[in-house]
Design an enzyme around this catalytic site. Sequence first.
Site, PDB file in Angstrom:
ATOM      1  N   LYS A 113      16.386 -75.657  55.696  1.00 48.52           N
ATOM      2  CA  LYS A 113      15.085 -75.483  56.346  1.00 48.52           C
ATOM      3  C   LYS A 113      15.271 -74.689  57.646  1.00 48.52           C
ATOM      4  CE  LYS A 113      15.473 -79.951  58.719  1.00 48.52           C
ATOM      5  NZ  LYS A 113      14.840 -81.241  59.009  1.00 48.52           N
ATOM      6  N   ARG A 142       7.686 -91.200  61.158  1.00 51.05           N
ATOM      7  CA  ARG A 142       7.261 -89.803  61.198  1.00 51.05           C
ATOM      8  C   ARG A 142       6.396 -89.570  59.977  1.00 51.05           C
ATOM      9  NH1 ARG A 142      12.101 -85.566  61.635  1.00 51.05           N
ATOM     10  NH2 ARG A 142      12.477 -86.339  59.528  1.00 51.05           N
ATOM     11  N   TYR A 178      12.645 -60.097  87.456  1.00 48.25           N
ATOM     12  CA  TYR A 178      11.304 -60.511  87.829  1.00 48.25           C
ATOM     13  C   TYR A 178      11.310 -61.577  88.930  1.00 48.25           C
ATOM     14  CZ  TYR A 178       9.256 -58.081  83.807  1.00 48.25           C
ATOM     15  OH  TYR A 178       8.840 -57.126  82.907  1.00 48.25           O
ATOM     16  N   MET A 208      11.978 -60.802  78.450  1.00 46.23           N
ATOM     17  CA  MET A 208      11.598 -60.897  77.040  1.00 46.23           C
ATOM     18  C   MET A 208      12.644 -60.251  76.133  1.00 46.23           C
ATOM     19  SD  MET A 208       8.198 -59.501  75.048  1.00 46.23           S
ATOM     20  CE  MET A 208       7.085 -60.608  75.926  1.00 46.23           C
TER      21      MET A 208
END
Length: 817
Positions: A487, A584, A712, A761
């Site tokens: 998965k 769950r 940044y 990014m």
Amino acid sequence: MVQALTALQIAHIVEGKLQGDHPGLISRVSIDSRQILQPEATIFVALRGAKADGATFIPQLLKEGIACFLIHEDQPIVDGAAFIKVPDTKIALQKLAAFQRKQFEKPVIGITGSNGKTIVKEWLGQLLSQQYSVAKSPKSYNSQVGVPLSVFEIQSYHQVAILEVGVSKKGEMAALETIAKPNLGIFTNIGSAHDSGFSSTLEKIEEKAQLFRNSDLIIYCKDLKEVAQVLERQFPDEKLISWSDQAGADFTRSIKTQNGVSKIFLMKSDLSTYTFQTGLSDNASLENLTNTIIASLTLGVDAHKIQEGISNLRQVDMRLTLKPGINESLLIDDTYNNDLAGLRVALDFMRQQRPKNRKILILSDFKQQGQPKKIYPEVSRLINSHEIDLVIAVGEEIQAIEEIIDADFSTFKSTSELNQSLKAEDFASDLILITGAREYGFEKVVNHLQQRIHGTTLEINLNALTHNFNFYKRKLKTDTKVMVMVKAFAYGGGATEIANHIQQMGADYLAVAYTDEGVALRKQGIRLPIMVLNPMAESFQLCKTFDLEPVVFSLEFFEQLAQWTSSESHSMKIHLDLDTGMHRLGFEKVHLLDLIPLIKRNPQLEIASIYTHLVGADEEIHSSFSIQQLALFSEMSQAILQNLSYKPILHALNSAGIVAFPEHQLDMVRLGIGLYGVEVTGKYTSELQSISTLKTTISQIKSLEEGETVGYSRKGVMAKPGKIGTLAIGYADGYDRRFSNGKGFVLIHGQKAPVIGNVCMDMVMVDISDIDAKPGDEAIIYGPEISLKELADQIGTIPYELLTNISTRVKRVYYLD
């Protein structure tokens, strides 16, 4: 094999009992039922391993024409073939290899150590092949079985053989030394690999040094203090050839690097000197190259010839690599290799890949392999046995195969001519193996056919994946099945290729999270049963069409699926999820009163398995709760089983549970994070191998003054004058933004480079003030040298998150080392 033998002669050599008769001579040995070229001249050795017993393939091989078998003494025989019975087929294989080695009277070089064995073997093979016909171990065939198989590759026309030899625990080298018997030994670097098999580094070196007990000469680096200590204590001076960057060795080395060129100066103790130059600059490569040069000199290769060979060497991973190609094709990059043994391995790797449109082989002349009249018929047999559709050949001699292969054939005089002819529209969903002599520069062909994706790559080591699978397999009973979790894109590794590999390894089931993941696997030729953990009602038709098995976790969902299958007059296998404490998804005990009547009313829903999930198997503090869960699961599953006329598979253990509660294996276990190299209980961390390496490159380097800011929001501040490197990876690729401002680091040339400023990014900046680096150099984000757990702990998360966060725009590359 150097010498063909009768079945009776083989029985005598391996001290076995011959039953039946084989009229001809045996010149080939096989342990793999898929690799039979000349059945009438082959003996099949039925080995027993974690995955399978080779004896199960005997009926099939009899039909294919094999008439001689080496089997365990408790195996039955059949009429019409020769069977040699022995107590242990692996030991018999080693005895047969030792006999063949004795028949080869030319030089044999044995290479051992922890790091650099394969590189030294390959480079030495390339240098020696300029004037000798060379046999060498395929890939990393250096084990108790790999070394014998390497010996069987030696033919009478070879002039020198190079054998790579490795051990993983004390007591293994004695058998391998008997087989290899090297005349010249090379001891490479020593590292942490297989530390768990030895009480100390010295014990590991002593074990490896046994390989050279009958050698005439041994090459080693005197600066590796522990290696030197063992060798100089165990062997007389006249057998030792040492080199060092300090005075006092047989060869004193000095290196000067300038403008991307490294000059290697070697001075012998008699003051004679040699000078070589290379484009390699990192310490490991220069160490490996020094071993290679000294071995070549020792074997009498002229220094000018050595330099000529060095000019054709490149800093490359000596491994088979699977890469995405143009128009949904797959490329197998074997561009450094050019011998028959390597071609066999590469073609077998090709056979194991998922089905594609065509199988295409691009290969060159076999340079310096000797006796073309013997080489090219063998190449043709390999091509025909692997059912290649198209052969694209480069060179003059290789054209000899055109008349004797079944595949379509085209030929080119040069690589540039080939590249000019390659058009993207000529390839669509093909499987393409590219292999050739170094001088043909086939990496240009790979670059031409490779899919253009993101420059950052996630490399998946399929050997490590196999190692981890077998580690867990050894902890299971022989009849316990294994479901592998693929998965979330196989924990970030790429579901299709990993699913295909574990299908080859002998897994019993796969599990995916969502139906579309299962559909994708089916479309790529994956045949194993697939359990879908989170199916939706809208996906019922897809489950039917693609033979997927949904998990049923609630009464409402059961009723929905039952109604749909009834209306479609369709039966379906399902899996029941029992909630014993995870809370769950899943049926609780109170639901059984309603569930059991539903099961009885809907026989079209066949229960393939019943399972539960342990909440805290990875932490000992939760052991008592795990035991409670297992007890509740037993109670609930038995209540269901009493109402069935058949027996579904029961399973409760995940990777951590296999380690923590081996007595509760039941019918099957679910292998997830452990397969990918993370042992979450901490008990066997050193036993597993990291399967993935995330790497990128330096795009640019800037020199900054003290106080200048980076990135940044000006979060990064230079504490002193220095350099930063900008890397081609960011949070869009899955590099977590929490690694900003020194929380994370990468490795460049083996040195830590901390993140400076915020992760962007598509980029991240690292401080390389103390590292000699240049644009284009490689940066390791994580891998064997950087623990995923260490990185996860730095930012307060778990390894699962780091693995699964890697973006699909990051290119996945798969390799066998």
